[in-house]
Design a protein around this motif. Sequence first.
Motif, PDB file in Angstrom:
ATOM      1  N   MET A   1       2.736   2.406  11.532  1.00 27.68           N
ATOM      2  CA  MET A   1       2.639   3.331  10.412  1.00 27.68           C
ATOM      3  C   MET A   1       4.013   3.471   9.747  1.00 27.68           C
ATOM      4  O   MET A   1       5.028   3.567  10.407  1.00 27.68           O
ATOM      5  CB  MET A   1       2.138   4.683  10.922  1.00 27.68           C
ATOM      6  CG  MET A   1       2.136   5.755   9.838  1.00 27.68           C
ATOM      7  SD  MET A   1       1.617   7.357  10.480  1.00 27.68           S
ATOM      8  CE  MET A   1      -0.055   7.336   9.938  1.00 27.68           C
ATOM      9  N   ALA A   2       4.037   3.438   8.434  1.00 31.33           N
ATOM     10  CA  ALA A   2       5.293   3.535   7.689  1.00 31.33           C
ATOM     11  C   ALA A   2       5.868   4.941   7.803  1.00 31.33           C
ATOM     12  O   ALA A   2       5.139   5.923   7.792  1.00 31.33           O
ATOM     13  CB  ALA A   2       5.058   3.192   6.229  1.00 31.33           C
ATOM     14  N   ARG A   3       7.188   4.968   7.935  1.00 37.50           N
ATOM     15  CA  ARG A   3       7.844   6.263   7.931  1.00 37.50           C
ATOM     16  C   ARG A   3       7.743   6.862   6.540  1.00 37.50           C
ATOM     17  O   ARG A   3       7.546   6.166   5.547  1.00 37.50           O
ATOM     18  CB  ARG A   3       9.305   6.106   8.352  1.00 37.50           C
ATOM     19  CG  ARG A   3       9.450   5.711   9.795  1.00 37.50           C
ATOM     20  CD  ARG A   3      10.886   5.712  10.294  1.00 37.50           C
ATOM     21  NE  ARG A   3      11.915   5.850   9.299  1.00 37.50           N
ATOM     22  CZ  ARG A   3      12.745   4.866   8.945  1.00 37.50           C
ATOM     23  NH1 ARG A   3      12.643   3.682   9.485  1.00 37.50           N
ATOM     24  NH2 ARG A   3      13.681   5.075   8.048  1.00 37.50           N
ATOM     25  N   ASN A   4       7.899   8.166   6.454  1.00 35.34           N
ATOM     26  CA  ASN A   4       7.760   8.875   5.185  1.00 35.34           C
ATOM     27  C   ASN A   4       8.657   8.323   4.077  1.00 35.34           C
ATOM     28  O   ASN A   4       8.174   8.103   2.968  1.00 35.34           O
ATOM     29  CB  ASN A   4       7.966  10.371   5.404  1.00 35.34           C
ATOM     30  CG  ASN A   4       7.226  11.190   4.382  1.00 35.34           C
ATOM     31  OD1 ASN A   4       6.251  10.726   3.801  1.00 35.34           O
ATOM     32  ND2 ASN A   4       7.672  12.401   4.170  1.00 35.34           N
ATOM     33  N   PRO A   5       9.979   8.086   4.314  1.00 36.08           N
ATOM     34  CA  PRO A   5      10.806   7.524   3.244  1.00 36.08           C
ATOM     35  C   PRO A   5      10.326   6.141   2.787  1.00 36.08           C
ATOM     36  O   PRO A   5      10.374   5.822   1.614  1.00 36.08           O
ATOM     37  CB  PRO A   5      12.201   7.439   3.855  1.00 36.08           C
ATOM     38  CG  PRO A   5      12.206   8.447   4.955  1.00 36.08           C
ATOM     39  CD  PRO A   5      10.799   8.463   5.477  1.00 36.08           C
ATOM     40  N   GLU A   6       9.849   5.334   3.727  1.00 35.65           N
ATOM     41  CA  GLU A   6       9.333   4.011   3.376  1.00 35.65           C
ATOM     42  C   GLU A   6       8.062   4.133   2.544  1.00 35.65           C
ATOM     43  O   GLU A   6       7.881   3.421   1.551  1.00 35.65           O
ATOM     44  CB  GLU A   6       9.060   3.185   4.633  1.00 35.65           C
ATOM     45  CG  GLU A   6      10.320   2.799   5.382  1.00 35.65           C
ATOM     46  CD  GLU A   6      10.022   2.248   6.758  1.00 35.65           C
ATOM     47  OE1 GLU A   6       8.873   2.342   7.223  1.00 35.65           O
ATOM     48  OE2 GLU A   6      10.965   1.709   7.364  1.00 35.65           O
ATOM     49  N   SER A   8       7.220   6.689   0.720  1.00 39.21           N
ATOM     50  CA  SER A   8       7.616   7.249  -0.562  1.00 39.21           C
ATOM     51  C   SER A   8       8.182   6.167  -1.480  1.00 39.21           C
ATOM     52  O   SER A   8       7.846   6.104  -2.674  1.00 39.21           O
ATOM     53  CB  SER A   8       8.649   8.361  -0.343  1.00 39.21           C
ATOM     54  OG  SER A   8       9.037   8.921  -1.565  1.00 39.21           O
ATOM     55  N   ALA A   9       9.038   5.297  -0.941  1.00 40.93           N
ATOM     56  CA  ALA A   9       9.616   4.207  -1.737  1.00 40.93           C
ATOM     57  C   ALA A   9       8.535   3.246  -2.203  1.00 40.93           C
ATOM     58  O   ALA A   9       8.554   2.776  -3.346  1.00 40.93           O
ATOM     59  CB  ALA A   9      10.670   3.468  -0.933  1.00 40.93           C
ATOM     60  N   LYS A  10       7.552   2.972  -1.333  1.00 40.56           N
ATOM     61  CA  LYS A  10       6.453   2.081  -1.708  1.00 40.56           C
ATOM     62  C   LYS A  10       5.607   2.707  -2.811  1.00 40.56           C
ATOM     63  O   LYS A  10       5.221   2.032  -3.779  1.00 40.56           O
ATOM     64  CB  LYS A  10       5.585   1.736  -0.505  1.00 40.56           C
ATOM     65  CG  LYS A  10       4.467   0.768  -0.874  1.00 40.56           C
ATOM     66  CD  LYS A  10       3.556   0.471   0.287  1.00 40.56           C
ATOM     67  CE  LYS A  10       2.438  -0.478  -0.060  1.00 40.56           C
ATOM     68  NZ  LYS A  10       1.874  -0.430  -1.385  1.00 40.56           N
ATOM     69  N   THR A  11       5.327   3.989  -2.706  1.00 35.46           N
ATOM     70  CA  THR A  11       4.551   4.677  -3.744  1.00 35.46           C
ATOM     71  C   THR A  11       5.273   4.611  -5.074  1.00 35.46           C
ATOM     72  O   THR A  11       4.681   4.293  -6.112  1.00 35.46           O
ATOM     73  CB  THR A  11       4.301   6.147  -3.347  1.00 35.46           C
ATOM     74  OG1 THR A  11       3.542   6.171  -2.140  1.00 35.46           O
ATOM     75  CG2 THR A  11       3.552   6.898  -4.437  1.00 35.46           C
ATOM     76  N   ARG A  12       6.560   4.887  -5.050  1.00 31.89           N
ATOM     77  CA  ARG A  12       7.352   4.835  -6.284  1.00 31.89           C
ATOM     78  C   ARG A  12       7.321   3.437  -6.884  1.00 31.89           C
ATOM     79  O   ARG A  12       7.122   3.265  -8.084  1.00 31.89           O
ATOM     80  CB  ARG A  12       8.798   5.256  -5.997  1.00 31.89           C
ATOM     81  CG  ARG A  12       9.639   5.425  -7.236  1.00 31.89           C
ATOM     82  CD  ARG A  12      11.061   5.877  -6.879  1.00 31.89           C
ATOM     83  NE  ARG A  12      11.745   6.450  -7.997  1.00 31.89           N
ATOM     84  CZ  ARG A  12      12.235   5.767  -9.020  1.00 31.89           C
ATOM     85  NH1 ARG A  12      12.100   4.460  -9.065  1.00 31.89           N
ATOM     86  NH2 ARG A  12      12.845   6.382 -10.027  1.00 31.89           N
ATOM     87  N   GLN A  13       7.515   2.421  -6.042  1.00 34.22           N
ATOM     88  CA  GLN A  13       7.500   1.044  -6.523  1.00 34.22           C
ATOM     89  C   GLN A  13       6.130   0.668  -7.084  1.00 34.22           C
ATOM     90  O   GLN A  13       6.038  -0.017  -8.102  1.00 34.22           O
ATOM     91  CB  GLN A  13       7.905   0.069  -5.416  1.00 34.22           C
ATOM     92  CG  GLN A  13       7.998  -1.374  -5.899  1.00 34.22           C
ATOM     93  CD  GLN A  13       8.965  -1.538  -7.055  1.00 34.22           C
ATOM     94  OE1 GLN A  13      10.104  -1.084  -6.997  1.00 34.22           O
ATOM     95  NE2 GLN A  13       8.525  -2.187  -8.121  1.00 34.22           N
ATOM     96  N   ASP A  14       5.063   1.113  -6.428  1.00 34.11           N
ATOM     97  CA  ASP A  14       3.712   0.831  -6.936  1.00 34.11           C
ATOM     98  C   ASP A  14       3.509   1.433  -8.322  1.00 34.11           C
ATOM     99  O   ASP A  14       2.901   0.806  -9.200  1.00 34.11           O
ATOM    100  CB  ASP A  14       2.648   1.380  -5.979  1.00 34.11           C
ATOM    101  CG  ASP A  14       2.556   0.604  -4.678  1.00 34.11           C
ATOM    102  OD1 ASP A  14       3.120  -0.513  -4.588  1.00 34.11           O
ATOM    103  OD2 ASP A  14       1.927   1.127  -3.730  1.00 34.11           O
ATOM    104  N   ILE A  15       4.008   2.639  -8.523  1.00 31.81           N
ATOM    105  CA  ILE A  15       3.883   3.287  -9.840  1.00 31.81           C
ATOM    106  C   ILE A  15       4.661   2.503 -10.887  1.00 31.81           C
ATOM    107  O   ILE A  15       4.155   2.242 -11.990  1.00 31.81           O
ATOM    108  CB  ILE A  15       4.361   4.758  -9.760  1.00 31.81           C
ATOM    109  CG1 ILE A  15       3.422   5.582  -8.867  1.00 31.81           C
ATOM    110  CG2 ILE A  15       4.446   5.376 -11.158  1.00 31.81           C
ATOM    111  CD1 ILE A  15       3.985   6.939  -8.460  1.00 31.81           C
TER     112      ILE A  15
END
Length: 195
Positions: A1-6, A8-15
């Motif tokens: 499972m991805a850590r929260n900062p990871e 969060s960074a993935k969500t931002r990049q997806d957007i």
Amino acid sequence: MARNPERSAKTRQDIVTTARRLFGKEGYTSVSTPQIADASGVSRGAMYHHFRDKAAILEAVIEAEFAHIAGIIDTSATGSQDPVENLVEGGEAFLTAMSDPVTRQLLLIDGPAVLGTQRMTDLDTCTTTQTLAEGIAAAKTAGRLPADTDTAALTSLMSGAYDRAAIDGFGHDAARQLEMRQAIRAIWFGLSRLS
């Protein structure tokens, strides 16, 4: 499972990735924040956690676009022992990147209209313009460009020439694009003969 900062960074990049695609296809004004959230697979709350508004999303998209192009230029502009040839190759890489209609929509139309020319200049200065300035400085140090030419002035002028070539040449046919590339090449090698 991805850590929260990871995560969060993935969500931002997806957007950012999704917004780039949507802005490039439909134009900034035709895209809504709910569209971006839906296409990104995130809630609107999650999107607004990362970005205050649609303009902030566009700014992040443009920052990523400039960084991507700067990386392409850096990779392309190191193949020769001749720093002027590296300037030419880096410029060719820039023009090739600008031949992408999405890139042109973002950097030449939506970015200046939404963020303003000063913010676009600021974003460009620390990426593609910086690579150009470094290339010019290297050519001057190697004695391949006139030492008495101000680096900042030449960077500004040639950056403008590349932008104009992207505007004038890449909405046209291949022959016009080639003419623009040859004209810029002639400028670089003409300057090198003055050194």
